[in-house]
Design a protein around this motif. Sequence first.
Motif, PDB file in Angstrom:
ATOM      1  N   MET A 160       3.940  -3.065   4.585  1.00 47.46           N
ATOM      2  CA  MET A 160       3.282  -2.228   3.586  1.00 47.46           C
ATOM      3  C   MET A 160       2.074  -1.486   4.164  1.00 47.46           C
ATOM      4  O   MET A 160       1.728  -0.393   3.704  1.00 47.46           O
ATOM      5  CB  MET A 160       2.840  -3.074   2.390  1.00 47.46           C
ATOM      6  N   GLY A 161       1.422  -2.054   5.179  1.00 49.73           N
ATOM      7  CA  GLY A 161       0.305  -1.358   5.811  1.00 49.73           C
ATOM      8  C   GLY A 161       0.717  -0.030   6.405  1.00 49.73           C
ATOM      9  O   GLY A 161      -0.047   0.946   6.382  1.00 49.73           O
ATOM     10  N   TRP A 162       1.921   0.011   6.932  1.00 50.56           N
ATOM     11  CA  TRP A 162       2.463   1.258   7.484  1.00 50.56           C
ATOM     12  C   TRP A 162       2.589   2.316   6.392  1.00 50.56           C
ATOM     13  O   TRP A 162       2.241   3.484   6.604  1.00 50.56           O
ATOM     14  CB  TRP A 162       3.828   0.970   8.118  1.00 50.56           C
ATOM     15  N   THR A 163       3.055   1.911   5.209  1.00 48.52           N
ATOM     16  CA  THR A 163       3.202   2.877   4.120  1.00 48.52           C
ATOM     17  C   THR A 163       1.843   3.384   3.651  1.00 48.52           C
ATOM     18  O   THR A 163       1.708   4.543   3.248  1.00 48.52           O
ATOM     19  CB  THR A 163       3.969   2.268   2.924  1.00 48.52           C
ATOM     20  N   SER A 164       0.827   2.529   3.688  1.00 45.93           N
ATOM     21  CA  SER A 164      -0.524   2.959   3.315  1.00 45.93           C
ATOM     22  C   SER A 164      -1.022   4.044   4.259  1.00 45.93           C
ATOM     23  O   SER A 164      -1.601   5.051   3.821  1.00 45.93           O
ATOM     24  CB  SER A 164      -1.487   1.772   3.331  1.00 45.93           C
ATOM     25  N   GLU A 165      -0.798   3.843   5.552  1.00 49.41           N
ATOM     26  CA  GLU A 165      -1.234   4.843   6.522  1.00 49.41           C
ATOM     27  C   GLU A 165      -0.441   6.140   6.372  1.00 49.41           C
ATOM     28  O   GLU A 165      -0.988   7.234   6.554  1.00 49.41           O
ATOM     29  CB  GLU A 165      -1.101   4.292   7.944  1.00 49.41           C
ATOM     30  N   ASN A 166       0.824   6.037   6.010  1.00 51.56           N
ATOM     31  CA  ASN A 166       1.625   7.244   5.780  1.00 51.56           C
ATOM     32  C   ASN A 166       1.073   8.066   4.625  1.00 51.56           C
ATOM     33  O   ASN A 166       1.009   9.303   4.691  1.00 51.56           O
ATOM     34  CB  ASN A 166       3.076   6.867   5.476  1.00 51.56           C
ATOM     35  N   VAL A 167       0.667   7.382   3.553  1.00 48.79           N
ATOM     36  CA  VAL A 167       0.089   8.086   2.399  1.00 48.79           C
ATOM     37  C   VAL A 167      -1.222   8.754   2.801  1.00 48.79           C
ATOM     38  O   VAL A 167      -1.473   9.921   2.469  1.00 48.79           O
ATOM     39  CB  VAL A 167      -0.120   7.116   1.218  1.00 48.79           C
ATOM     40  N   ALA A 168      -2.060   8.021   3.520  1.00 47.85           N
ATOM     41  CA  ALA A 168      -3.340   8.586   3.953  1.00 47.85           C
ATOM     42  C   ALA A 168      -3.134   9.813   4.821  1.00 47.85           C
ATOM     43  O   ALA A 168      -3.826  10.829   4.671  1.00 47.85           O
ATOM     44  CB  ALA A 168      -4.150   7.533   4.717  1.00 47.85           C
ATOM     45  N   HIS A 169      -2.163   9.746   5.729  1.00 47.13           N
ATOM     46  CA  HIS A 169      -1.903  10.869   6.637  1.00 47.13           C
ATOM     47  C   HIS A 169      -1.273  12.053   5.911  1.00 47.13           C
ATOM     48  O   HIS A 169      -1.744  13.195   6.036  1.00 47.13           O
ATOM     49  CB  HIS A 169      -0.991  10.412   7.772  1.00 47.13           C
TER      50      HIS A 169
END
Length: 405
Positions: A160-169
């Motif tokens: 899920m941390g990966w998805t958080s960074e995707n949203v931020a980017h």
Amino acid sequence: MEASSNLNALLRKNPDDVVITMAIRSPLCKAKKGGFRDMRSDELLTEMFKQAINHSGIDPEVIEDICVGTVLPKGPTYEARTAALTAGIPESVPIQTLNRFCSSGLMAVTTIANEIRAGQIDVGLAVGVESMSWNPDVGPEGASDDIKACGPANDALQPMGWTSENVAHEFNVSREDMDDFAAKSFQRAEAADKAGYFAKEIVPFTSYLKDPATGVRKKVTVSKDDGIRYGTTKTTLLKIKSAFPQWLPAHTTGGNASQITDGAAAVLLMTRRKAMELRLRILAKYANAAVTGLAPRIMGIGPTIAIPKVLAKVGLSKNDVDLFEINEAFASMCVYCVRKLELDPEKVNVNGGAIAFGHPLGATGARQIVTGLNELERRRGKVLVTSMCMGTGMGAAAVLLGEFE
């Protein structure tokens, strides 16, 4: 603000309405460190059932079905059934469990509401529960080569941390934006805690803590959330290192993401006719819910789809809503959701959220209803919208109408 005609229609009272007569929760305690760290998950659920019986105002024989939302246990229905029986719920009361990740508690409420609306039952109990101390989240156990070769399917398996960074980017959410949102969550939770607001929704729990010297467990009473970090500011949060430096832009930290937590919540639902017959105080009317799917790689934006969907189903606009409870899985997704939907920040998570006091996966959906209705009553508001994103790329939302008779 004058109510819209659709809202006035929704607020009309009919004998067949699905209403909530009890909404309570446990304290939320830090996994592995907090007040429930030495408590088994079936013990946590047993205590939630005991508290639900004690606060329901009804004989448990009246309950016609129970739905438990939970994510991590390996034998959830065994736990639910045995916990219910141990708590004193009669053998005649059936039970089911469900898992739709972070919305499981909300889906338990929705399942019971739909059974009532369909005429299958008159009274049902919805529970959300998670012991992340007893059942750590280890993620998926692997996948076939075909699934790994399918882009979206493989994305659904990622942390899920990966998805958080995707949203931020992808949506230009800065680290400052995220830490500012997180700081407000902590500050609002601290203010609400000091003002005693949570005391009206929390029921004290009997827990068991090991004596470090002897290893013997002793009974203790836990009555407060233990994850709220008093004195948190954006400045202090900006000093925390990235939790996922391997994924750009590496904005997510232990300070701006939801805490790993143990907790439970319970909601009692029935027809208005039955509530009047039993002379129970009505807290709210259940209006409707909506679920949606979306790209797994940006699963956090689920509320931006689910909230408009459920509002359209009930004929309301965001301007009709008094309070929003949106799960703070990550600050990146919350910042984007508020921005995308153009929500008034003063209506969103006004007493803090999962960043401040934790996200016990199966419990959160029910817990947000409890917290939201408590604050809606304090403000004498009418409309609560609760929503969350879910792992693998989904979103959910529901509308509830406060009554507080």
